[in-house]
Design an enzyme around this catalytic site. Structure first.
Site, short mmCIF file in Angstrom:
data_model
loop_
_atom_site.label_atom_id
_atom_site.label_comp_id
_atom_site.label_asym_id
_atom_site.label_seq_id
_atom_site.Cartn_x
_atom_site.Cartn_y
_atom_site.Cartn_z
CG LEU A 1 -0.96 -53.42 -85.98
CD1 LEU A 1 -1.86 -52.94 -86.62
CD2 LEU A 1 0.01 -54.67 -85.67
N GLY A 2 1.41 -49.19 -84.80
CA GLY A 2 1.61 -48.29 -83.87
C GLY A 2 0.93 -48.11 -82.85
NE ARG A 3 2.98 -43.56 -80.41
CZ ARG A 3 4.07 -42.81 -80.08
NH1 ARG A 3 4.21 -43.60 -78.87
NH2 ARG A 3 4.52 -42.93 -81.49
CB ILE A 4 -2.57 -43.76 -85.08
CG1 ILE A 4 -1.80 -42.96 -84.32
CG2 ILE A 4 -3.59 -43.52 -85.57
CD1 ILE A 4 -1.18 -41.55 -84.11
NE ARG B 1 11.12 -50.09 -88.00
CZ ARG B 1 11.47 -49.21 -87.50
NH1 ARG B 1 12.55 -48.73 -87.92
NH2 ARG B 1 10.42 -49.17 -86.37
N GLY C 1 -0.57 -40.87 -92.55
CA GLY C 1 0.69 -40.67 -91.62
C GLY C 1 1.27 -39.65 -91.64
NE ARG C 2 4.89 -36.06 -90.13
CZ ARG C 2 3.96 -35.69 -89.27
NH1 ARG C 2 2.62 -35.68 -89.65
NH2 ARG C 2 4.82 -35.32 -88.08
CD GLU D 1 0.81 -32.07 -94.50
OE1 GLU D 1 0.73 -31.71 -94.01
OE2 GLU D 1 0.74 -33.16 -95.11
CG HIS E 1 -2.19 -32.58 -91.97
ND1 HIS E 1 -0.41 -33.14 -91.60
CD2 HIS E 1 -1.43 -33.35 -90.45
CE1 HIS E 1 0.35 -33.56 -91.12
NE2 HIS E 1 -1.34 -33.67 -90.38
CB VAL E 2 -8.57 -32.20 -90.88
CG1 VAL E 2 -8.43 -31.23 -91.81
CG2 VAL E 2 -8.96 -33.88 -91.62
N GLY E 3 -5.71 -35.05 -89.57
CA GLY E 3 -6.15 -35.75 -88.79
C GLY E 3 -6.28 -35.99 -87.15
O1 A2R Z 1 8.27 -51.19 -87.35
P1 A2R Z 1 7.87 -51.31 -86.21
O2 A2R Z 1 7.93 -52.71 -86.17
O3 A2R Z 1 8.23 -50.51 -85.51
O4 A2R Z 1 6.79 -50.79 -86.51
C1 A2R Z 1 6.18 -49.17 -86.18
C2 A2R Z 1 6.28 -48.82 -88.18
N1 A2R Z 1 7.03 -48.29 -88.99
C3 A2R Z 1 7.47 -49.13 -90.06
N2 A2R Z 1 7.46 -49.86 -90.86
C4 A2R Z 1 7.54 -50.69 -91.40
N3 A2R Z 1 8.37 -49.58 -92.51
C5 A2R Z 1 9.04 -48.75 -91.49
N4 A2R Z 1 10.58 -48.24 -92.40
C6 A2R Z 1 8.87 -48.94 -90.37
N5 A2R Z 1 9.50 -47.51 -89.40
C7 A2R Z 1 8.00 -47.67 -88.76
O5 A2R Z 1 5.46 -47.49 -87.80
C8 A2R Z 1 5.06 -48.75 -86.25
O6 A2R Z 1 3.96 -49.58 -86.31
C9 A2R Z 1 4.30 -47.62 -86.25
C10 A2R Z 1 5.00 -46.33 -86.03
O7 A2R Z 1 4.03 -46.01 -84.37
P2 A2R Z 1 4.20 -45.43 -83.58
O8 A2R Z 1 5.65 -44.60 -83.06
O9 A2R Z 1 3.64 -45.58 -82.26
O10 A2R Z 1 4.21 -43.85 -84.23
P3 A2R Z 1 2.01 -43.77 -83.93
O11 A2R Z 1 2.22 -42.59 -82.37
O12 A2R Z 1 1.44 -44.66 -84.59
O13 A2R Z 1 2.54 -42.25 -84.98
C11 A2R Z 1 2.86 -42.44 -86.59
C12 A2R Z 1 2.72 -41.59 -87.38
C13 A2R Z 1 3.47 -40.07 -87.08
O14 A2R Z 1 4.88 -40.80 -86.32
C14 A2R Z 1 3.56 -38.91 -87.14
O15 A2R Z 1 3.75 -39.35 -88.15
C15 A2R Z 1 2.04 -39.22 -87.66
O16 A2R Z 1 1.18 -40.84 -87.51
O17 A2R Z 1 0.65 -38.38 -87.11
#
Ligand code: A2R
Length: 318
Positions: free
Chosen positions: A151-154, A174, A230-231, A260, A278-280
């Site tokens: 539940l990050g930016r995207i 987390r 995501g990935r 990929e 991978h066209v997100g």
């Molecule tokens: O865990 P938190 O509270 O930091 O939330 C982050 C969550 N996250 C995880 N959730 C559960 N278990 C994990 N081990 C874990 N690691 C990270 O993923 C947060 O809600 C989300 C990541 O959000 P952002 O860093 O804002 O990334 P964004 O911009 O939403 O992009 C996500 C991914 C990129 O890293 C590319 O791989 C793909 O989407 O395009």
């Protein structure tokens, strides 16, 4: 005065190249494990613009780099901790792609639930004749309970877009996001048990590897739907193929894959899948915005001493 040398290994968006060429000496080389650069040129390079992986060996080859500007929000192909330990800044392109990826996630979800790609193929194949209708779809989005893994930016943009669809929304991260008006689950398994639709939007890290596994899929149940935007790293593709084939889950929509551009034959053959390459974020306007941010990071660093979007593991200034 000689211009600052910026290296571009492999392919790069034309818009990045055009902006960099205005200000810097751009040195383009082929992407290889060991870059084709003589030691003198390598020493002159102070910045890098890269799309995709930046192998650790390149850090050794480029003794004077200050910044690696990466195209994309995920920067799992770069050892950012190693860069940080060397005082090298890594930047990515967050936020400018949130809307596009979230829109794509919703499209992938609807296409998976309502089988629109299959229905179109059916029409194009000439099947729509008097008295013939495409079969009713097994699933509907109505009444679903969607779980966001991330539940990050995207992820947050996806959740906001889901609200008007009147589905219930829960999430697993987390840590609890106190300002999010959705039910929190402290484990992915707990989330999967509670919901029937899982959307994965987490980064590629050691902790997220193949976490959408047989257990999580079985917890979603036979009407379960998995969407991954995501990935590919996050999903155990063998377990997913087995679950789709056995009917342990109902359908999957995937934009990303483990290796990929290889898409496993099992997934191609599995029933009820929507698979896209991978066209997100892959629209011209969004890729332009990402390209501008790559260029802005390098320009801001060399002209103002501060990058625009440094990643958390590396310094924001020297
Ligand atoms: O865990 P938190 O509270 O930091 O939330 C982050 C969550 N996250 C995880 N959730 C559960 N278990 C994990 N081990 C874990 N690691 C990270 O993923 C947060 O809600 C989300 C990541 O959000 P952002 O860093 O804002 O990334 P964004 O911009 O939403 O992009 C996500 C991914 C990129 O890293 C590319 O791989 C793909 O989407 O395009």
């Amino acid at each position: 005065m000689s211009r600052i040398a910026v290296l571009v290994p492999g392919k790069m968006h034309d818009r990045v190249l055009a902006q960099l060429k205005d200000r810097f000496e751009v040195i383009s080389v082929q992407r290889k494990e060991t870059l084709d650069l003589d030691a003198e040129t390598a020493k002159r390079i102070r910045g890098v613009a890269v799309s995709g992986a930046f192998p650790a060996a390149w850090f050794e080859q480029l003794p004077n780099i200050e910044i690696v500007a990466s195209f994309g929000v995920g920067y799992d192909g770069i050892d950012a901790r190693l860069a940080g330990s060397k005082g090298i800044i890594v930047t990515n392109t967050p936020d400018v792609l949130n809307d596009e990826v979230a829109d794509t996630a919703i499209a992938l979800l609807l296409n998976t639930v309502r089988e629109l790609p299959k229905a179109e193929n059916w029409l194009r194949a000439g099947n729509w004749k008097p008295g013939a209708a495409y079969p009713l779809t097994r699933f509907s989005l109505k009444g679903r309970h969607v779980g966001l893994y991330g539940l990050g930016r995207i992820g947050l943009e996806i959740a906001r877009r889901l609200e008007p669809f009147k589905v219930k929304i829960s999430y697993h991260t987390r840590s609890r996001h106190a300002d999010a008006p959705y039910d929190y689950h402290s484990t992915l398994k707990g989330l999967a048990e509670a919901v029937d639709t899982l959307i994965a939007i987490v980064p590629k890290t050691p902790q997220t590897h193949k976490t959408v596994d047989a257990e999580v899929l079985s917890a979603l149940g036979p009407d379960g739907i998995v969407i991954n935007i995501g990935r590919g790293w996050t999903v155990d593709e063998d377990a997913l193929t087995a679950a789709l084939t056995a009917g342990t889950i109902g359908a999957a929509g995937l934009d990303v894959f483990y290796d990929e551009p290889h898409v496993p034959a099992g997934l191609l053959a599995a029933p009820n899948t929507v698979l896209v390459p991978h066209v997100g974020s892959a629209s011209i306007p969004t890729r332009n915005a990402m390209a501008d941010l790559v260029a802005r990071n390098l320009i801001a660093w060399f002209e103002q001493g501060e990058p625009v979007t440094p990643v958390a593991e590396t310094p924001a200034r020297k």
